[in-house]
Design an enzyme around this catalytic site. Sequence first.
Site, PDB file in Angstrom:
ATOM      1  N   LYS A   1       1.659   4.412   1.499  1.00 34.44           N
ATOM      2  CA  LYS A   1       2.174   5.077   2.604  1.00 34.44           C
ATOM      3  C   LYS A   1       2.197   6.677   2.869  1.00 34.44           C
ATOM      4  O   LYS A   1       2.554   7.470   1.933  1.00 34.44           O
ATOM      5  CB  LYS A   1       3.477   5.121   2.802  1.00 34.44           C
ATOM      6  CG  LYS A   1       3.657   5.439   4.988  1.00 34.44           C
ATOM      7  CD  LYS A   1       5.029   5.098   5.365  1.00 34.44           C
ATOM      8  CE  LYS A   1       5.676   5.458   7.039  1.00 34.44           C
ATOM      9  NZ  LYS A   1       4.827   6.581   6.802  1.00 34.44           N
TER      10      LYS A   1
ATOM     11  N   GLU B   1       0.292  -1.195  -0.086  1.00 29.42           N
ATOM     12  CA  GLU B   1      -0.338  -0.086  -0.393  1.00 29.42           C
ATOM     13  C   GLU B   1       1.219   1.151   0.060  1.00 29.42           C
ATOM     14  O   GLU B   1       2.119   1.387   0.817  1.00 29.42           O
ATOM     15  CB  GLU B   1      -1.175  -0.039   1.353  1.00 29.42           C
ATOM     16  CG  GLU B   1      -1.652  -0.584   1.746  1.00 29.42           C
ATOM     17  CD  GLU B   1      -2.078  -1.209   2.961  1.00 29.42           C
ATOM     18  OE1 GLU B   1      -2.224   0.130   3.696  1.00 29.42           O
ATOM     19  OE2 GLU B   1      -2.852  -1.989   3.256  1.00 29.42           O
TER      20      GLU B   1
ATOM     21  N   LYS C   1       2.978  -5.101   3.631  1.00 28.71           N
ATOM     22  CA  LYS C   1       2.402  -5.834   4.849  1.00 28.71           C
ATOM     23  C   LYS C   1       1.879  -7.687   4.591  1.00 28.71           C
ATOM     24  O   LYS C   1       1.448  -7.843   3.589  1.00 28.71           O
ATOM     25  CB  LYS C   1       0.805  -5.878   5.112  1.00 28.71           C
ATOM     26  CG  LYS C   1       0.690  -3.747   6.086  1.00 28.71           C
ATOM     27  CD  LYS C   1      -0.372  -3.473   5.843  1.00 28.71           C
ATOM     28  CE  LYS C   1      -0.618  -2.057   6.016  1.00 28.71           C
ATOM     29  NZ  LYS C   1      -1.975  -1.022   6.502  1.00 28.71           N
TER      30      LYS C   1
HETATM   31  S1  IVH Z   1      -0.201   0.439   9.110  1.00 22.17           S
HETATM   32  C1  IVH Z   1       0.530  -2.053  13.002  1.00 22.17           C
HETATM   33  N1  IVH Z   1      -0.655   1.456   6.172  1.00 22.17           N
HETATM   34  O1  IVH Z   1       2.224   5.659   9.255  1.00 22.17           O
HETATM   35  C2  IVH Z   1       0.697  -0.565  10.818  1.00 22.17           C
HETATM   36  N2  IVH Z   1      -0.058   2.196   7.698  1.00 22.17           N
HETATM   37  O2  IVH Z   1       5.308   5.092  10.537  1.00 22.17           O
HETATM   38  C3  IVH Z   1      -0.367   0.342  11.016  1.00 22.17           C
HETATM   39  N3  IVH Z   1       1.210   5.441   7.570  1.00 22.17           N
HETATM   40  O3  IVH Z   1       1.324   5.997  12.298  1.00 22.17           O
HETATM   41  C4  IVH Z   1       0.797   1.263  10.517  1.00 22.17           C
HETATM   42  N4  IVH Z   1      -0.072   4.574   5.382  1.00 22.17           N
HETATM   43  O4  IVH Z   1       0.017   6.799  10.447  1.00 22.17           O
HETATM   44  C5  IVH Z   1       0.291   2.016   7.550  1.00 22.17           C
HETATM   45  N5  IVH Z   1      -0.797   2.430   4.189  1.00 22.17           N
HETATM   46  C6  IVH Z   1      -0.580   2.385   5.376  1.00 22.17           C
HETATM   47  C7  IVH Z   1      -0.177   3.352   6.378  1.00 22.17           C
HETATM   48  C8  IVH Z   1       0.668   3.801   7.406  1.00 22.17           C
HETATM   49  C9  IVH Z   1       0.898   5.583   6.298  1.00 22.17           C
HETATM   50  C10 IVH Z   1       1.743   5.833   8.349  1.00 22.17           C
HETATM   51  C11 IVH Z   1       0.929   5.695   9.774  1.00 22.17           C
HETATM   52  C12 IVH Z   1       2.011   4.913  11.263  1.00 22.17           C
HETATM   53  C13 IVH Z   1       3.070   5.293  10.233  1.00 22.17           C
HETATM   54  C14 IVH Z   1       4.060   4.342  10.664  1.00 22.17           C
END
Ligand code: IVH
Length: 671
Positions: A115, A113, A288
């Site tokens: 970020k 995905e 992931k």
């Molecule tokens: S998953 C336990 N997916 O990046 C997994 N995070 O440094 C939780 N973020 O705090 C995060 N896009 O604010 C995930 N596609 C995405 C994301 C994402 C942005 C941010 C999120 C998180 C930070 C991690």
Amino acid sequence: MKQSEAKELIEKLSRDIDEHNRRYYVLNQPTISDFEFDLLLQELETLERKYPRFARADSPTRQVGSDLTKEFVQYEHRYPMLSLGNTYSSEELREFDNRIRKSITGPLEYVCELKFDGASISITYVNGVLTRALTRGDGSIGDDVTLNVKTIKTIPLRIESFKVPPEFVMRGEIVMPRAVFEKLNEERLKSEQSPFANPRNAASGTLKLLDSKVVASRSLECLTYFILSENLPHGNHFDNLSQASEWGFNVPSGMKLCGTIDDVINFISIWETERRNLPYDTDGVVIKVNSLELQEQLGFTAKSPRWAIAYKYKAEEAATRLLSVSFQVGRTGNITPVANLEPVLLSGSTVRRASLHNEEQIALLDLHADEMVIVEKGGEIIPKIVGVDHSFRNENSSKIEFISHCPECGTALMKNEGEANHFCPNYLHCPPQIKGRIEHFISRKAMNIEGLGEETIDLLYSKNLIRKISDLYDLSIDQLIPLERMGEKSASNIIRSIRNSVNVPYHRVLFALGIRHVGETVAKTIASRFGSIDEIANAGEEKLLAIREIGPKISASIISYFSDGENLEIINRLKLAGLQVKGESSISGTERGNKLNGKTVVISGVFQMHSRDQYKELIEQQGGKNVSSVSAATSFILAGENMGHSKKEKAVFLGIQMMSEAEFLRLLNEE
Ligand code: IVH
């Protein structure tokens, strides 16, 4: 390295990282790039691994940075909000893949995905209804920003579907589209408010505003990327997110299933350029493990899941030559140094200018004439100079010095203690300040005088027809008609618009005056507390500082404005012209109402705007009852800072609403 040196370095790095976290999460004003931050964190991690006994128990390597503030009520996250391990290299991604393959058996699939670069949010739904939205906070507790989040159109308030789990938490990123960010910053610059550095800061700053109406006007969006529940519909992340998309969540369509790490790396390289076509900023790719069962097997470290990693793109940089530095004078006299550069292509656009912020920044860069500089373009409107390549320095080139006198009027510049910016104090006679002040006065959000643009103001100024905002009300059609490109019709439209502006409400007149640091919101707040401009002029420091939103900087600026005879003369002329210089203040001592009829309210904690006694009085004035202990009959708790622990626990147990001071005042003023 000696033990004592290692100890000292670990302490220093931990302190520095804490401060950078505060600047990023709380102030929304980071001073280093993500990449530099990650390098510091890595250095600390390496040292702590070597000298574990010197690592602080609360080391920033073990916990996520905190965005908690005093303004919001805080609640515990049902599932802690962790961060992600990150990397800038594909070798490390392969190591991540190897680590995972070693600890599991059977087939493995990844979900890739984008970020998104914004502020993370955790939204709880009970029986399909949005009940609470919390910021990440410190990962364990977050700020309650439910009212603000409810204004975001891409977040469903209620979901009607039989497949919805009775309770679930949706995680996502709140972002501000670049176009909205650019427009917002243009407006902020016009009203001399400091612009947001990038869309991320604008999004997280907006999320923490106390006025949800302003939040609603900022067109934030939420991109959802993670769902948590004891009753998820599917056994893998991809299907759960696809399901969430059917429930109305904004799940990004770029998400992709990958069978191998090569597919992952391919996805990363495609999006490295493709992401520029998206309306909002992304700073990497999140990878992931798809199966929830495997996720559970892999588990978590103290700070992040072992089943996910973020690959981060480095911000684009380019080297180019510094041609000159110019100093611009803003409407309120602020001096901004700007680097003029040899044009260079960066992230798809040609960069000719870069911000140098202030004197300190120039000194930090040790900038010399004709130097090769490194420009970086994140989401900023103006790119910034992040470094200098000293190897290209010509030995004889002179150091760039900050100017001592205003380039427009020659007045010696000043700098207030504790502030980074120089300004020209000659605000009444410095041409760009005069013209800028008039432009601000007529602008849409101030007096909204139509037909008068920057060019016409320039003309009127050069013909000596206006020197002060009040001169506008002495203009006649006959004076305007002879001006270049001005017909009879335009002249009469302008005069009509000036005359109509006498109906503009008092708080906008106050904003229109262009008092340093008094932006739209501050003007509204002050106008709601003082019945007239005269009252503000006579208020004095103590009364001004009693308003929570007003600190010493704003109060000093207001006092200095009204202590200037020329300003008082301007205001007198505006009064004679019939402008609205009075209004109703919204919290008057005797106002009675029925907004809290039949409500039982407990007051707990410390408050910023009024004393507890004043709140008791306000509650009673509005037909409510103030009681001291929490029970099932309590309607809500007016919760200040440091609210008593037992009261908080009891309130959570009984499910009683905790209302922040700001929410309470909003209820009294607006409902
Ligand atoms: S998953 C336990 N997916 O990046 C997994 N995070 O440094 C939780 N973020 O705090 C995060 N896009 O604010 C995930 N596609 C995405 C994301 C994402 C942005 C941010 C999120 C998180 C930070 C991690």
